[in-house]
Design a protein around this motif. Structure first.
Motif, mmCIF file in Angstrom:
data_model
loop_
_atom_site.group_PDB
_atom_site.id
_atom_site.type_symbol
_atom_site.label_atom_id
_atom_site.label_comp_id
_atom_site.label_asym_id
_atom_site.label_seq_id
_atom_site.Cartn_x
_atom_site.Cartn_y
_atom_site.Cartn_z
ATOM 1 N N PRO A 228 0.835 -1.199 0.000
ATOM 2 C CA PRO A 228 0.000 0.000 0.000
ATOM 3 C C PRO A 228 0.875 1.257 0.000
ATOM 4 N N GLU A 229 0.311 2.349 -0.486
ATOM 5 C CA GLU A 229 1.046 3.603 -0.483
ATOM 6 C C GLU A 229 1.203 4.102 0.952
ATOM 7 N N ASP A 230 2.233 4.900 1.151
ATOM 8 C CA ASP A 230 2.506 5.464 2.471
ATOM 9 C C ASP A 230 1.337 6.365 2.916
ATOM 10 N N ASP A 231 0.984 6.270 4.204
ATOM 11 C CA ASP A 231 -0.158 7.043 4.720
ATOM 12 C C ASP A 231 -0.011 8.545 4.490
ATOM 13 N N ALA A 232 1.215 9.059 4.638
ATOM 14 C CA ALA A 232 1.440 10.502 4.480
ATOM 15 C C ALA A 232 1.113 10.930 3.052
ATOM 16 N N TRP A 233 1.522 10.116 2.100
ATOM 17 C CA TRP A 233 1.252 10.446 0.704
ATOM 18 C C TRP A 233 -0.229 10.290 0.373
ATOM 19 N N VAL A 234 -0.863 9.268 0.952
ATOM 20 C CA VAL A 234 -2.305 9.096 0.746
ATOM 21 C C VAL A 234 -3.046 10.346 1.227
ATOM 22 N N GLU A 235 -2.621 10.862 2.374
ATOM 23 C CA GLU A 235 -3.270 12.060 2.933
ATOM 24 C C GLU A 235 -3.008 13.287 2.058
ATOM 25 N N GLY A 236 -1.736 13.471 1.662
ATOM 26 C CA GLY A 236 -1.384 14.631 0.826
ATOM 27 C C GLY A 236 -2.118 14.612 -0.494
ATOM 28 N N LYS A 237 -2.153 13.447 -1.109
ATOM 29 C CA LYS A 237 -2.811 13.295 -2.408
ATOM 30 C C LYS A 237 -4.304 13.612 -2.303
ATOM 31 N N ALA A 238 -4.915 13.107 -1.235
ATOM 32 C CA ALA A 238 -6.354 13.338 -1.042
ATOM 33 C C ALA A 238 -6.628 14.833 -0.862
ATOM 34 N N LEU A 239 -5.732 15.515 -0.122
ATOM 35 C CA LEU A 239 -5.944 16.939 0.117
ATOM 36 C C LEU A 239 -5.834 17.747 -1.185
ATOM 37 N N VAL A 240 -4.805 17.440 -1.970
ATOM 38 C CA VAL A 240 -4.592 18.241 -3.186
ATOM 39 C C VAL A 240 -5.703 17.985 -4.207
ATOM 40 N N GLU A 241 -6.322 16.825 -4.106
ATOM 41 C CA GLU A 241 -7.423 16.550 -5.028
ATOM 42 C C GLU A 241 -8.693 17.324 -4.677
ATOM 43 N N THR A 242 -8.713 17.931 -3.487
ATOM 44 C CA THR A 242 -9.876 18.754 -3.134
ATOM 45 C C THR A 242 -9.755 20.184 -3.667
ATOM 46 N N VAL A 243 -8.606 20.511 -4.243
ATOM 47 C CA VAL A 243 -8.410 21.884 -4.745
ATOM 48 C C VAL A 243 -9.327 22.116 -5.942
ATOM 49 N N GLU A 244 -10.104 23.190 -5.868
ATOM 50 C CA GLU A 244 -11.010 23.489 -6.967
ATOM 51 C C GLU A 244 -10.377 24.523 -7.890
ATOM 52 N N ASP A 245 -10.817 24.497 -9.152
ATOM 53 C CA ASP A 245 -10.273 25.432 -10.143
ATOM 54 C C ASP A 245 -10.317 26.874 -9.642
ATOM 55 N N ILE A 246 -11.443 27.245 -9.056
ATOM 56 C CA ILE A 246 -11.626 28.634 -8.627
ATOM 57 C C ILE A 246 -10.562 29.045 -7.598
ATOM 58 N N GLU A 247 -10.164 28.094 -6.740
ATOM 59 C CA GLU A 247 -9.143 28.400 -5.733
ATOM 60 C C GLU A 247 -7.798 28.682 -6.377
ATOM 61 N N LEU A 248 -7.580 28.110 -7.537
ATOM 62 C CA LEU A 248 -6.302 28.306 -8.218
ATOM 63 C C LEU A 248 -6.289 29.594 -9.028
ATOM 64 N N ILE A 249 -7.459 30.058 -9.415
ATOM 65 C CA ILE A 249 -7.528 31.197 -10.345
ATOM 66 C C ILE A 249 -7.927 32.506 -9.666
ATOM 67 N N ASP A 250 -8.861 32.433 -8.711
ATOM 68 C CA ASP A 250 -9.433 33.640 -8.118
ATOM 69 C C ASP A 250 -8.364 34.491 -7.411
ATOM 70 N N PRO A 251 -8.176 35.759 -7.865
ATOM 71 C CA PRO A 251 -7.160 36.595 -7.219
ATOM 72 C C PRO A 251 -7.514 36.920 -5.759
ATOM 73 N N ASP A 252 -8.784 36.738 -5.379
ATOM 74 C CA ASP A 252 -9.180 37.026 -3.993
ATOM 75 C C ASP A 252 -8.918 35.856 -3.040
ATOM 76 N N ILE A 253 -8.487 34.744 -3.584
ATOM 77 C CA ILE A 253 -8.057 33.642 -2.714
ATOM 78 C C ILE A 253 -6.541 33.568 -2.827
ATOM 79 N N SER A 254 -5.844 34.012 -1.804
ATOM 80 C CA SER A 254 -4.382 34.078 -1.917
ATOM 81 C C SER A 254 -3.773 32.684 -1.911
ATOM 82 N N THR A 255 -2.590 32.608 -2.490
ATOM 83 C CA THR A 255 -1.850 31.349 -2.507
ATOM 84 C C THR A 255 -1.657 30.836 -1.082
#
Ligand SMILES: [Zn+2]
Length: 339
Positions: A228-255
């Protein structure tokens, strides 16, 4: 001695055209977020490609910025696709320090057909072929090239494959591109893009095991251990998959807010951000040197309307030369036609 790492709240806004590296030490994760505004708008507006082609090239620019800025080298990082889809080729050139240029080659009629048929996603436009990454550190240094197959998926998928096969680093990438309409701008739109790249880099390499390697890669007689994949990577991967397009583009949501939203429970550290600018490396001297490499006869055939006009494919700038100008020892002509 006790060294305190200063902590603070995330910044409310992000400067456009920046790349922010971050680290989540508790999960052995490193990453970076790119936000592109005016730089991408300049690149895409100059070309004025059909919408889905612009969008796809925007994704490629964001990906090249994420990847190019993560490499420790001096020189040029070139990301290029070649495929049998309506978009035959994408090229993004990233020069150390953040100068970026990009262009696409495509079949107009096939792109129009794809748009009409609703089959103009990134993966559909690229088709099957390959994605190549090249590092060019000057004439006396080796060019390093990594290749990955394009199999109908988009650039995100190709990036995952690339890191899995060429670098053996578990990696997740999210990319988003959109046109922004600003108030009072009477219908004028501006291109924006954003992207996040997350990599799992534990000190112990055995934690980077990747169970999804193609069994075809395994030598005969070796049974694949489906760990199985390492738990830390499973968690990181799951989190980054929750990123929505708008969060990446909207200038009002800072990096920083985005990164904080994802990783605050584990603690996240940000580093100095780097800048990106749209800048082509073409010049009148380079174009003249290129023309000089042709024979006089070839150059004579290039004359149209009393001049030789050469347009840079990356930035659409046109350089005009008088017929006898190239090849003469002191041309001394002034620049014309450049914008
Ligand atoms: Zn140029």
């Amino acid at each position: 001695m006790n060294i305190d790492i200063p902590t603070r709240s995330p910044l409310p806004r992000t400067a456009d055209d920046t790349i922010l590296p971050f680290e989540v030490a508790a999960l052995d994760l490193r990453g970076r977020v790119v936000r592109l505004g005016p730089a991408l708008d300049e690149i895409l507006t100059r070309h004025n490609y059909p919408l889905p082609v612009s969008k796809l090239l925007g994704e490629a620019v964001a990906l090249a910025a994420l990847f190019g800025s993560s490499l420790k080298f001096d020189g040029r990082f070139i990301m290029q696709t070649q495929g049998d889809g309506p978009v035959r080729m994408l090229v993004v050139d990233y020069v150390t320090g953040g100068r970026i240029r990009a262009c696409a080659r495509f079949d107009k009629a096939r792109v129009a057909d794809a748009i009409a048929a609703g089959t103009a996603s990134g993966g559909e436009l690229l088709g099957r072929g390959h994605l190549a990454m090249t590092i060019d550190q000057g004439s006396d240094m080796n060019r390093y090239q990594g290749l990955v197959a394009l199999e109908g998926g988009g650039l995100e998928q190709a990036a995952h494959e690339y890191f899995l096969r060429s670098e053996q680093i578990p990696t997740r990438v999210r990319l988003a591109v959109a046109e922004e309409m600003r108030k009072g701008d009477s219908g004028v739109t501006h291109w924006r893009a954003g992207g996040i790249m997350l990599q799992f880099l534990p000190e112990a390499p055995e934690r980077m095991r990747m169970p999804d390697l193609d069994p075809g890669d395994v030598p005969e007689g070796v049974t694949l251990d489906m760990v199985p994949e390492d738990d830390a990577w499973v968690e990181g991967k799951a989190l980054v998959e929750t990123v929505e397009d708008i969060e990446l583009i909207d200038p009002d949501i800072s990096t920083e807010r985005l990164v904080y939203r994802l990783f605050h429970e584990r603690g996240v550290r940000v580093f100095d951000s780097a800048n990106v600018e749209a800048q082509c490396s073409c010049s009148r001297d380079n174009v003249e040197a290129m023309l000089q490499s042709f024979s006089q006869d070839d150059r004579d055939h290039m004359v149209e309307d009393g001049k030789i006009a050469v347009t840079c494919e990356f930035c659409n700038r046109t350089y005009d030369f008088a017929p006898g100008e190239v090849g003469a020892h002191d041309s001394g002509a002034s620049e014309t036609g450049a914008n």
